[in-house]
Write a protein that holds these residues in place. Structure first.
Motif, PDB file in Angstrom:
ATOM      1  N   SER A 121      13.915  41.332  21.548  1.00 12.33           N
ATOM      2  CA  SER A 121      14.738  42.487  22.178  1.00 12.33           C
ATOM      3  C   SER A 121      14.411  43.588  22.359  1.00 12.33           C
ATOM      4  O   SER A 121      14.434  43.887  23.473  1.00 12.33           O
ATOM      5  CB  SER A 121      16.119  42.780  21.181  1.00 12.33           C
ATOM      6  OG  SER A 121      15.819  43.190  20.452  1.00 12.33           O
ATOM      7  N   VAL A 122      13.365  43.984  21.942  1.00 18.41           N
ATOM      8  CA  VAL A 122      12.071  45.002  22.431  1.00 18.41           C
ATOM      9  C   VAL A 122      11.879  44.639  23.916  1.00 18.41           C
ATOM     10  O   VAL A 122      11.533  45.540  24.478  1.00 18.41           O
ATOM     11  CB  VAL A 122      11.610  45.442  21.153  1.00 18.41           C
ATOM     12  CG1 VAL A 122      10.643  46.850  21.575  1.00 18.41           C
ATOM     13  CG2 VAL A 122      12.239  45.977  20.119  1.00 18.41           C
ATOM     14  N   PRO A 173      10.659  60.621  18.777  1.00 15.43           N
ATOM     15  CA  PRO A 173      10.085  60.072  20.348  1.00 15.43           C
ATOM     16  C   PRO A 173      11.104  59.681  20.952  1.00 15.43           C
ATOM     17  O   PRO A 173      12.151  60.685  21.343  1.00 15.43           O
ATOM     18  CB  PRO A 173      10.369  58.192  19.891  1.00 15.43           C
ATOM     19  CG  PRO A 173      11.300  58.261  18.380  1.00 15.43           C
ATOM     20  CD  PRO A 173      11.409  59.646  18.202  1.00 15.43           C
ATOM     21  N   ALA A 174       9.732  60.140  22.232  1.00 15.94           N
ATOM     22  CA  ALA A 174      10.595  60.705  23.921  1.00 15.94           C
ATOM     23  C   ALA A 174      11.411  59.973  24.903  1.00 15.94           C
ATOM     24  O   ALA A 174      12.063  60.156  25.268  1.00 15.94           O
ATOM     25  CB  ALA A 174       9.259  60.650  24.402  1.00 15.94           C
ATOM     26  N   HIS A 175      11.213  58.594  24.637  1.00 12.34           N
ATOM     27  CA  HIS A 175      11.836  57.445  25.191  1.00 12.34           C
ATOM     28  C   HIS A 175      13.262  57.747  24.509  1.00 12.34           C
ATOM     29  O   HIS A 175      14.348  57.824  25.815  1.00 12.34           O
ATOM     30  CB  HIS A 175      11.677  56.218  24.472  1.00 12.34           C
ATOM     31  CG  HIS A 175      12.662  55.237  25.435  1.00 12.34           C
ATOM     32  ND1 HIS A 175      11.902  55.193  26.682  1.00 12.34           N
ATOM     33  CD2 HIS A 175      12.628  54.044  24.922  1.00 12.34           C
ATOM     34  CE1 HIS A 175      12.920  53.710  26.756  1.00 12.34           C
ATOM     35  NE2 HIS A 175      13.318  53.664  26.393  1.00 12.34           N
ATOM     36  N   ALA A 194       4.657  53.294  24.407  1.00 11.84           N
ATOM     37  CA  ALA A 194       4.561  53.516  23.821  1.00 11.84           C
ATOM     38  C   ALA A 194       5.577  53.825  22.368  1.00 11.84           C
ATOM     39  O   ALA A 194       4.767  53.214  21.486  1.00 11.84           O
ATOM     40  CB  ALA A 194       3.799  55.174  24.324  1.00 11.84           C
ATOM     41  N   LEU A 195       6.309  53.524  22.378  1.00  9.32           N
ATOM     42  CA  LEU A 195       7.663  53.383  20.890  1.00  9.32           C
ATOM     43  C   LEU A 195       6.833  52.239  21.106  1.00  9.32           C
ATOM     44  O   LEU A 195       6.684  51.779  19.711  1.00  9.32           O
ATOM     45  CB  LEU A 195       8.814  53.973  21.672  1.00  9.32           C
ATOM     46  CG  LEU A 195       9.260  53.797  20.777  1.00  9.32           C
ATOM     47  CD1 LEU A 195       9.234  54.643  19.165  1.00  9.32           C
ATOM     48  CD2 LEU A 195      11.706  54.210  20.725  1.00  9.32           C
ATOM     49  N   GLY A 214       9.138  55.217  31.091  1.00  6.04           N
ATOM     50  CA  GLY A 214       8.894  53.620  30.707  1.00  6.04           C
ATOM     51  C   GLY A 214       7.779  54.314  30.172  1.00  6.04           C
ATOM     52  O   GLY A 214       7.256  53.139  29.018  1.00  6.04           O
ATOM     53  N   ASN A 215       6.975  55.223  30.312  1.00  2.00           N
ATOM     54  CA  ASN A 215       5.719  55.467  29.660  1.00  2.00           C
ATOM     55  C   ASN A 215       5.838  55.482  28.175  1.00  2.00           C
ATOM     56  O   ASN A 215       4.936  55.187  27.406  1.00  2.00           O
ATOM     57  CB  ASN A 215       4.751  56.498  30.465  1.00  2.00           C
ATOM     58  CG  ASN A 215       4.342  56.101  31.282  1.00  2.00           C
ATOM     59  OD1 ASN A 215       4.168  54.364  32.054  1.00  2.00           O
ATOM     60  ND2 ASN A 215       3.628  56.803  32.312  1.00  2.00           N
ATOM     61  N   ALA A 216       6.955  56.463  27.674  1.00  2.00           N
ATOM     62  CA  ALA A 216       7.721  56.590  26.713  1.00  2.00           C
ATOM     63  C   ALA A 216       7.941  55.182  25.404  1.00  2.00           C
ATOM     64  O   ALA A 216       7.988  55.303  24.659  1.00  2.00           O
ATOM     65  CB  ALA A 216       8.100  58.173  26.260  1.00  2.00           C
ATOM     66  N   GLY A 217       8.795  54.862  26.439  1.00  3.54           N
ATOM     67  CA  GLY A 217       9.297  54.085  25.883  1.00  3.54           C
ATOM     68  C   GLY A 217       7.628  52.786  25.979  1.00  3.54           C
ATOM     69  O   GLY A 217       8.120  52.060  24.227  1.00  3.54           O
TER      70      GLY A 217
END
Length: 154
Positions: free
Chosen positions: A74-75, A6-8, A63-64, A58-61
């Motif tokens: 929490s997420v 994952p990128a995030h 998507a994750l 943020g975009n990677a987050g």
């Protein structure tokens, strides 16, 4: 995904490092003109790069988060702090570029406007960039803490 990961989590550490070092650099440059002259164009360039990285992180987050099988509180809390981080990074980048344009000694054709170089505008932008730098440090810290809590628990 970067090489199957994952990128995030790969982007977040670089982004956080920039969003801590750059506001500290701006705050030091406000009170120490010698440092401002040394860092000169690195501050606005770094602020813009940090903003772009924050948006990508943020975009990677997002998507994750959407790929997770379960919605964890929490997420979601981390995602909300991430939204604030994206907002403050835009404000940080804009304020640093304007502040730098008003205080730099380099001739800038696009910024050579009398109102931008006036004493009142320089003072106002200096106060603004100082406040935004502190806010950036606080929000990035809270965002990072909420992310660590989401991953590692309380």
């Amino acid at each position: 995904m970067i090489m199957g990961l994952p990128a995030h989590p790969l982007l977040v550490h670089f982004t956080i490092s920039l969003l801590v070092l750059l506001p500290l650099g701006v705050l030091v440059s406000i009170v120490w003109a010698g440092m401002r002259k040394r860092l000169d164009w690195l501050l606005p360039l770094g602020a813009v790069v940090a903003c772009l990285l924050t948006l990508a992180t943020g975009n990677a987050g997002t998507a994750l988060e959407e790929s997770l099988p379960v919605r964890l509180a929490s997420v979601q809390a981390h995602g909300e702090w991430g939204e604030w981080a994206m907002r403050i990074c835009i404000l940080f980048a804009v304020s640093v570029v304007l502040w730098w344009a008003s205080v730099t000694e380099e001739p800038l054709s696009w910024a050579d406007k009398p109102f931008l170089r006036s004493r009142g505008m320089r003072l106002g932008l200096t106060v603004l960039v100082g406040i935004v730098s502190v806010a950036t440090l606080v929000i990035v810290t809270l965002t990072g803490h909420s992310g660590a809590t989401a991953v590692w628990g309380s």
